[in-house]
Structures are given as structure tokens and as C-alpha cells.
Design an enzyme around this catalytic site. Structure first.
Site, PDB file in Angstrom:
ATOM      1  N   HIS A   1       0.836  -1.195   0.000  1.00 32.93           N
ATOM      2  CA  HIS A   1       0.000   0.000   0.000  1.00 32.93           C
ATOM      3  C   HIS A   1       0.872   1.247   0.000  1.00 32.93           C
ATOM      4  O   HIS A   1       1.902   1.308   0.669  1.00 32.93           O
ATOM      5  CB  HIS A   1      -0.930   0.009   1.216  1.00 32.93           C
ATOM      6  CG  HIS A   1      -2.059  -0.953   1.085  1.00 32.93           C
ATOM      7  ND1 HIS A   1      -2.975  -0.869   0.083  1.00 32.93           N
ATOM      8  CD2 HIS A   1      -2.406  -2.034   1.821  1.00 32.93           C
ATOM      9  CE1 HIS A   1      -3.859  -1.848   0.216  1.00 32.93           C
ATOM     10  NE2 HIS A   1      -3.525  -2.576   1.250  1.00 32.93           N
TER      11      HIS A   1
ATOM     12  N   LYS B   1     -13.367   4.178   7.233  1.00 28.05           N
ATOM     13  CA  LYS B   1     -13.824   5.235   6.331  1.00 28.05           C
ATOM     14  C   LYS B   1     -15.344   5.222   6.204  1.00 28.05           C
ATOM     15  O   LYS B   1     -15.975   6.262   6.058  1.00 28.05           O
ATOM     16  CB  LYS B   1     -13.180   5.067   4.953  1.00 28.05           C
ATOM     17  CG  LYS B   1     -13.503   6.202   3.971  1.00 28.05           C
ATOM     18  CD  LYS B   1     -12.593   6.158   2.756  1.00 28.05           C
ATOM     19  CE  LYS B   1     -12.910   4.993   1.866  1.00 28.05           C
ATOM     20  NZ  LYS B   1     -14.166   5.189   1.106  1.00 28.05           N
TER      21      LYS B   1
END
Length: 931
Positions: free
Chosen positions: A159, A593
Site C-alpha cells: 500500500h 472510512k
């Protein structure tokens, strides 16, 4: 001040002694002086004086809250031109990097010293876990049995949160080694001067090396970067951890490690790099093939080098020591027959093993791992053949008075072969469920025109998939033409099957389904795997099918989805063929999120609790795979605390955890720290699986309280992020999200689609952006609203309950501990400067006003529950570490805001963008978490 320090930070955790602080400060002063000298030498006295003036003014402001110092700092930073600003940014950024090295060295120093004042081993170490096991009366045989069935798996991912170049990481590793040598040897005179010169040379190289990449990383670049940690740490330290466990068990049993059977290899490295194609179009079948070749080359290079050294070490003469018949046969079969080695059977035997490994490397397309001429020899068909020959050497040494020799390099090499095989690391494949769904739909439509799979409801899809799984007829036709996406998917799966044939099934064990929201998602993947032979007609599987539950809704649905798929006979047979074990992955990033920090953590905890019950009902062993990120907003925090805070039965000796981005380098670039972190991982798994954890007096009522808190936090978070008109505009204007997307720190796009919608944005840049502007919103927003509403409804008695939950419930303790650290790094004063970048004044005041009010409320709620007067009051060393960074972070944030303002204006230039990218690097280093 790392988010993931591997140590506990519970309410009773105390700071270490002043001696450690003094050594840390000495190291920071030493590195800071060297950096200052290099700045003066390379950039001139004027720049050096400006850096010093900014530094001292910023320190004065933070130490004394001096308003005049604040105004002076504004004037200094606001009056710089771009060229001068870039030099200042580089100076402060490199100081943060060097301070990180010093802090890592201090952690290593503390680890060697153990707990102060003779309090026994530190929590989070194998010594502590084994001592607890002894206190609780666990006998050595039960402990050995645990390790024989345990599976602990750190999984490296690519990532895009590591903003440092490989060149920078290499030089920093060199500085770390020199700092460690300086600490251990305490050199004087010329020796001290020589080490200082080496450190200076490394820092000078850093200063004269571009901090940023000029081109975006490719997937193979990421693979190569990930493999560097095997040379530095994993290939040596993973065997070392196993050796420690074996020796500790032997001491407990009153025997030698050789007298009892060695434990099975319980620590196995994993990777997503080169196999994770969820949203990354650059991961192809060719990339997968190259990735596995690089993995094999890395393993072969290590084995060949170790065998060469082992042969040099085992110079034992047959005239002085006897050997076993098997060893004599191995020596006789060696193609290496120099005259001077005829009486050295061990050396001949190892030389023969070396020759066979060289032939194996060539057969596996890793001939570049062979660095010296080697005589022809038959290859090894698999790692088991190599292991058998090494066992022959070991057994002969042990049987003939050379146990100590067997405990050296040979012991480590035998363990490495068992842990790493010819494949090095277990490579996971991952793809989004929507891609699998579209692929299956096209296969069915081509096979039977008119079939509209996508229009079917869940139960109808399951019925279709079960019928297809039950037939031996292939669904894919070599005469049909499929779309590009379907063709690419099958190429990946075909390459995975080829990898199994070449390297064995351990090379690719897991295929993960992102965004799993139904039982049909697992059956779709099973059907696709059947087409390439990874699921066989007899109902057995060569890989694990792993659902990944990510959103709040999916986490809530996870237990029912697993019950439904376990009810499918075809799928149940696949699970049985995998040893009655099913892995489930839980996503921390997207759930955060989606629902905010509080609700994400709570829904993850509930999902685990219900999955444990569901799997117990089905008679299936559960292995949880935690998709944690580096920052607290994405699941970061103390790995030790996090594992111990799992609900009862959720660990069970089996756990995998992602290691992402900059966390990989902070935990594993230094071999000593790497071993410490691996040991912490193992120790926590042992404690959580075998040893009693603190029990809540009234867990059911505590869980009801947590549900109420979560409901309110979820409402508050969603109201801000998803229901506030213009919030997306505020986010894109007040953070560096646009500039992060252009930073060459990863191969994966920042967003899943070309929109500005928060729903489509990847969780990594979402958290990264809030960290850069120092708001840290994903790590705390909603908690204040939740506690305020709770107290309004339940009064002081309600607050007392929260205080008891914090004291007695590891889940709640860890929740608040992680949030506390994030709040300590948050600066609303800095965040307000970023808010000024929002051109719509009304929107700016409305959104930032709500953020600031919730921050104040969250901090007040935390202090009320923990009984502290200030954040991190009970962990003063961590508080100092964070506080001491602010004078170096604030100037970087100030310059970043100014460069953002200029870059986004008509006068913006590439130089401004380069400067912004440099500030991103420096702020990330100072915070030690990016995403």
C-alpha cells in the site's frame, strides 16, 4: 512515537528510567550535530543559521507558549522564497528521519535491558509470555503442542504509504547499524572518531540524494523493495525466533533442544506484493510470474550463500571424528572431489548439497542466484529433499559429539528451509468480488447464450453456482472469445496453477475476495478456481478461499454469510479438504472510512465474536486475517495490545496480520527490532490463545454500553462525512489529497474510480491526507459526541461505568489507548491553517468548526474516563517523544500550506509541487504514520 511499537500502553504502563532518556537524547544530539555540520558545509552559513533560528524559535513557542515566538516563526517561514523553502524542508525532514533512527535504537536498547528495577521481563516479549505460562502452570508439553499447531503470519503489502526511496532506506539502515555499534562498543579516541566519520559519510550521502522518486513505482519495483527485508531481517530472524522458542521449551523441560523434537515452523511470512490486483490493473499474469521468480531467486541466493559458508565451517576430519553412514553416503555422492577434502566428509557432503541447489536454481529460472562455478548435479524436486540432506548432516553431528556445531549456522539453515521453502513467502491473490461476479456472468452467458446471471437474486445465484461446481464439464471454451477483464482474470489463475506445479501449493495458499457481501461471492471464486484445477472435481481445493469483510454492513452480515456458505455441500467439502480450517479476513481501513473509528472497532469486535460462535457450530477452525494499516485510523496501534484485546476464542493459535507501508520499514529494516517485533507477535498469540485474560465483571452490560456509544458515534461521523453538503469540496481543498495522488509512492491509483466521492476514495490516501494536515480525524471523530450523549442519558453512574470498562476490558482499554495517541499528535492550530485553503468561507467555518468542537469533546471525554489531566499523562516517555517532534513538524506544515496555496494559484509551478512532496515526506517521517 511509532503507532505500532509492539509494547503495551495500558492505563498502568509507566515510563522507562532516566538513563534511557539520557542515551536517547545523546544519540539525537549526535545525529543532529552531524546533520547541522552537513547543512552548513553544503548550503552555507546563511541557510544553517536560518534553520537554527527556525528550530530554536519553534522550540521556544512549544516550550513556553510564547506568542512572540509564534509571530516570529510566521514571519520567518512566510518570508522565504521557494528555493530557500526547499532547503529548510529538507533539513527538518532529515532531522525527523534521524530522530526516528535514534528512537528505534533506544527501543532496541530497552529491549536488551529488560524492565527497569528488576521487575522481570517486559510485556510483549517471549520471556514475559513464557513466564506467564509457567506461573499459570502450563507444562512444556502443552506449550510445545501449541507451537506445533500454531500459525502466525505477518503479511507484507505494498500500500502506498512508504514515502521514502529505497536508496534512503539503505543509508538509514547503515546509520542504524553504526549507532548500534556505537552504543554497544562505547568506543573512545580513534575508534569513536572512525564511527563518527562513517555516520557523517552516510548522512552526507542522504543529504546529497534526491528524497523523491522521479517516476512512479511499478509493481515489480514494489516487489524488489519488499524482498530487501528478507536480506536484512526475515531470512535470519525468523529462524532465530524459532530457535529461542525451542531453547526456552527445552529449559522448561530440563533437557536440551536437541534431546526433544523441535517445534513445527509456526511463523510463516506472507505477501500481497505482486498478487493483489484489487483496483490495481498493473498486477498481471506476467507480473505474478516475475514476482515468483524473484521470490525463488531470493531464497536460492540465501541458501547457496549459507551452504558455501557452512561448508567452510564444517572442516571436521574423518581421522578425528566418526560420521554416520548416511553422512558418509552423502559425501561419497558429492560431485566435488578435491584432493585436500577427501578426509573432510562434512565439507564434501555440504558441497554436494550446494551443487544440487545450484542445479535447482537453474531449473527454477533463478540461475542468476548462482554466483560461482559449480559442478553438475541432480536438482532437488522440492524443499523436502534439501531438508532431508540437511537433516543427515545434523543427525551425524549430534550423534558424534558435535552438538554445538549443529546448533549454529546449520540449525538456522534447516529452519529457514522449512519456513521459506523454494517460494520464500506465501503470496496471496486478491481481487474484488465485483470482478469475479462479472467474470462468472460472462462465462455463463457464453456457455448458454441468454443467461443473465447478474439479474439473479442471491439464492438463485447460489443454486446456479452449486450446479456448476457439481459437474466435471469445463465452463471455459478454448474456442470462445472473452472480454479483456475475463481473459486477464483467467491468465492470473492459470499462472497460479502453474506456480503450484513449479514451487508447490505452499507458494500460493490464499485467494482473497474483497468486498464480500454474500455467500455467492465465495462460490463464484470456487467456480473460477475449478476452471484451472485449483479446485478439483473430487471436491478438494488446493488453496484457501478467503472472504474479506470490509464495510460496516458487510461486517454485520459476515456471520450469516458464513453460515449460508457452510450450508452448501460443495463448499463444505472444500473446507474439509483444507483441514477443516476457514480463513476470514477483516478490513479495518474501509470500515473506518465507512463508519468512523469507534464503530469500525466495535463492529470488528462483534463480527469476531459472532464468527467464533458460527464456526464452533459448524465444527470449522477459524483463522482470522486482520487487514490492519499503519495508522490508528486503519487498524494500527500496538500489535501486542490489539491481539490481547481480541474476543475469547478469536485467536486460537492462528492469526495473520498485514504489515503495510512505512510500518514495514519502521518494524523490520533493523534486524534487532525486526526480531523483537516478530517475538511480540508470537508472544501475543501465545498469551491470547492459552493464558487467561482479564475478565469483565459484567461483559453483557459493557457490550450494551459499547453498542450505544457506537450508534451515536456512527451517526455523528456519517453526518459529517457523508451527509454534510460540500464536505467533499472541503476535504479536497483543505488536505494534500490531490498532491498525494501525484506522488510516486506506489503503483496503485489513489481512487477506485475517477470521481471525488469519498465512497470511491481508497482508505489509505483518505487517512494519509488527514494525517498530513494534523487533524487525524479518522482516529477519533465521533467519540466525543458518543460520550456526551451517553452522559446526558446516564449521568455520573454512566461515566463510572465507562471508567470501569477502561480499567477492566482490554477491548475498551486498547480503543482509548490508540485514540489517545492520535489525539496527542493532533494539532487543531495547524489544521486550521489547512482549513484556510478552502475558498468557500461559509463551508470552511461550518465544517472546521464542527471538527474542532468534536476534537475538544473527544479529548475531554477521554480525560474524564481515564482520570488524567492531560493526554498521555501516564505514558510520559511517549508524550515527550511526540511533544519533542512538534518544533520540527510545525515548520514543515507551515511551508506545506504556503506551497499548496501557491501551487493551486495560477502562479503554481513544478517546483512548488516538488516542495509539497518533500513536505509530505518530512511530515510523514515526523509523525511515523502516513496511512
Amino acid at each position: 512515537m511509532s503507532d505500532d511499537d509492539g509494547m503495551t500502553r495500558g492505563p498502568a504502563r509507566a515510563a522507562n528510567g532516566n538513563g534511557s532518556d539520557a542515551a536517547l537524547k545523546d544519540d539525537i544530539r549526535f545525529l543532529g550535530r552531524i546533520l547541522g555540520d552537513i547543512v552548513r558545509l553544503n548550503e552555507g552559513a546563511e541557510v544553517f543559521d536560518l534553520v537554527e533560528r527556525i528550530r530554536q524559535t519553534s522550540i521556544r513557542f512549544h516550550r513556553d507558549e510564547d506568542r512572540a515566538a509564534h509571530d516570529e516563526l510566521d514571519a520567518l517561514l512566510g518570508g522565504m522564497d521557494t528555493v530557500q523553502g526547499l532547503k529548510i524542508v529538507r533539513a527538518f525532514s532529515y532531522f525527523s528521519h534521524l530522530a526516528n533512527i535514534a528512537e528505534d535504537q533506544d527501543r532496541l536498547r530497552q529491549s536488551r535491558a529488560g524492565m527497569p528495577d528488576g521487575d522481570g521481563p517486559a510485556a510483549g516479549t517471549l520471556d514475559y509470555a513464557m513466564a506467564r505460562a509457567a506461573t499459570d502452570g502450563l507444562d512444556p508439553d502443552r506449550l510445545a503442542a501449541f507451537f506445533d499447531t500454531a500459525r502466525v503470519g505477518p503479511v507484507l503489502t505494498a500500500h502506498p504509504t512508504e514515502v521514502r526511496r529505497k536508496s534512503t532506506l539503505t543509508r538509514e539502515a547503515e546509520i542504524a547499524r553504526l549507532l548500534d555499534r556505537r552504543d554497544r562498543e562505547r568506543p573512545q579516541g580513534e575508534e569513536a572518531a572512525a564511527i563518527e566519520e562513517e555516520v557523517t559519510r552516510a548522512v552526507l550521502t542522504l543529504w546529497q540524494t534526491a528524497m523523491l522518486r522521479r517516476t512512479r513505482l511499478t509493481v515489480i519495483d514494489e516487489v524488489v523493495n519488499g524482498l530487501s527485508y528478507y536480506d536484512e531481517t526475515f531470512l535470519t530472524e525468523v529462524p532465530a525466533v524459532h530457535a529461542r522458542v525451542e531453547d526456552m521449551l527445552a529449559r522448561r523441560a530440563g533437557s536440551t533442544a536437541e534431546a526433544r523434537a523441535g517445534v513445527a515452523s509456526f511463523l510463516k511470512m506472507g505477501s500481497w506484493i505482486g498478487g493483489d490486483r484489487d483496483g490495481n490493473p498493473f498486477v498481471t499474469a506476467d507480473v505474478l510470474r516475475t514476482t515468483m521468480r524473484l521470490h525463488t531467486r531470493q531464497a536460492m541466493k540465501f541458501y547457496l550463500a549459507e551452504l558455501h559458508e557452512l561448508g567452510a565451517e564444517l572442516s571436521l576430519s574423518a581421522t578425528l571424528v566418526p560420521v554416520s553412514d548416511d553422512l558418509a553416503a552423502l559425501a561419497a555422492a558429492s560431485p566435488v572431489t578435491p584432493e585436500h577434502q577427501r578426509q573432510e566428509p562434512y565439507r564434501l557432503a555440504v558441497a554436494g548439497i550446494h551443487a544440487r541447489m545450484a542445479a535447482t536454481a537453474e531449473a527454477l529460472d533463478a540461475a542468476d542466484a548462482v554466483t560461482r562455478p559449480v559442478p553438475a548435479a541432480p536438482r532437488y524436486a522440492d524443499p523436502a529433499g534439501l531438508a532431508r540432506d540437511l537433516d543427515v548432516v545434523h543427525e551425524s553431528l549430534v550423534a558424534n559429539g558435535s552438538v554445538l556445531l549443529a546448533r549454529g549456522r546449520l540449525r538456522r539453515l534447516r529452519r529457514a528451509v522449512d519456513c521459506f521453502g523454494f517460494h520464500l513467502a506465501v503470496l496471496d491473490l486478491r481481487q474484488n468480488s465485483a470482478v469475479h461476479e462479472r467474470t462468472v456472468a460472462e462465462l455463463l452467458e457464453v456457455a448458454a447464450p441468454g443467461t443473465d446471471y447478474l439479474s439473479l437474486d442471491e439464492e438463485a445465484r447460489i443454486a446456479v453456482l452449486e450446479r456448476e461446481l457439481a459437474t466435471t464439464r469445463p465452463l471455459v471454451s478454448p474456442f470462445a472469445k472473452y472480454c479483456e477483464e475475463t481473459t486477464a482474470e483467467f491468465a492470473i489463475f492459470a499462472e497460479a496453477a502453474a506456480t503450484h506445479r513449479r514451487l508447490g501449493p505452499q507458494a500460493i495458499e490464499n485467494v482473497i475476495i474483497s468486498k464480500t457481501d454474500g455467500a455467492s461471492d465465495l462460490l463464484e471464486l470456487a467456480l473460477l478456481l475449478k476452471e484451472v484445477g485449483l479446485v478439483r472435481p473430487d471436491g478438494t481445493a488446493a488453496v484457501n478461499i478467503v472472504p474479506l469483510f470490509e464495510t460496516i454492513a458487510d461486517l454485520r452480515a459476515a456471520p450469516q454469510i458464513m453460515r449460508r456458505v457452510f450450508a452448501c455441500p460443495a463448499y463444505r467439502r472444500l473446507v474439509a479438504s483444507r483441514g477443516e480450517m476457514q480463513e476470514v479476513m477483516l478490513g479495518y481501513s474501509d470500515s473506518n472510512k465507512d463508519g468512523g473509528f469507534v464503530t469500525s472497532r466495535w463492529e470488528l469486535y462483534k463480527a469476531e465474536t459472532e464468527l467464533v460462535a458460527c464456526f464452533r457450530e459448524a465444527g470449522v477452525a477459524l483463522r482470522l486475517f486482520h487487514g490492519r494499516g499503519g495508522s490508528v485510523g486503519r487498524g494500527g496501534g500496538s500489535a501486542y495490545d490489539a491481539i490481547l484485546a481480541q474476543p475469547a476464542g478469536a485467536v486460537g493459535g492462528r492469526i495473520r496480520v498485514t504489515e503495510q507501508g512505512e510500518i514495514i520499514s519502521s518494524k523490520y529494516a533493523n534486524p534487532g527490532l525486526g526480531r523483537r517485533n516478530l517475538e511480540t507477535f508470537v508472544a501475543a498469540t501465545l498469551e491470547a490463545s492459552l493464558l487467561p485474560q482479564p475478565a469483565c465483571a459484567d461483559l453483557e452490560a459493557d457490550m450494551a454500553a459499547m453498542e450505544e456509544l457506537s450508534d451515536t458515534a456512527f451517526t455523528a461521523y456519517r453526518a459529517l462525512v457523508y451527509e454534510t453538503p460540500g464536505f467533499e469540496d472541503y476535504f479536497w481543498a483543505s488536505t494534500v489529497i490531490t498532491e498525494i495522488a501525484s506522488l510516486n509512492i506506489g503503483s496503485r491509483p489513489a481512487s477506485r474510480s475517477r470521481t471525488r466521492r469519498i465512497e470511491d476514495l481508497r482508505a489509505i490516501p483518505w487517512v494519509f491526507s488527514w494525517s498530513q494536515c494534523r487533524a487525524m480525524l479518522p482516529g477519533w471523530y465521533g467519540f466525543g459526541a458518543a460520550v456526551t450523549a451517553w452522559r446526558d442519558r446516564h449521568g455520573e453512574a454512566g461515566l463510572d461505568r465507562l471508567r470501569r470498562m477502561y480499567r477492566d476490558w482490554p477491548f475498551f482499554t486498547t480503543l482509548l489507548s490508540n485514540m489517545e495517541m492520535v489525539l496527542a499528535k493532533t494539532s487543531m492550530a495547524i489544521a486550521s491553517r489547512y482549513a484556510e485553503l478552502v475558498p468557500d468561507e461559509a463551508l470552511r467555518e461550518a465544517v472546521f468548526g464542527r471538527i474542532r468542537a468534536e476534537w475538544q469533546s473527544s479529548e475531554a471525554a477521554l480525560l474524564a474516563i481515564t482520570g488524567q489531566t492531560m493526554v498521555l499523562e501516564r505514558t510520559p516517555q511517549l508524550a515527550r517523544s511526540i511533544r519533542d517532534r512538534f518544533p520540527y513538524l510545525d515548520p514543515l506544515n507551515h511551508v506545506q500550506v504556503e506551497m499548496l496555496r501557491q501551487h493551486r494559484s495560477e502562479a503554481g509551478s513544478d517546483r512548488h509541487l516538488s516542495g509539497i512532496h518533500l513536505t509530505i515526506n518530512g511530515i510523514s517521517a515526523g509523525l511515523r504514520n502516513s496511512g
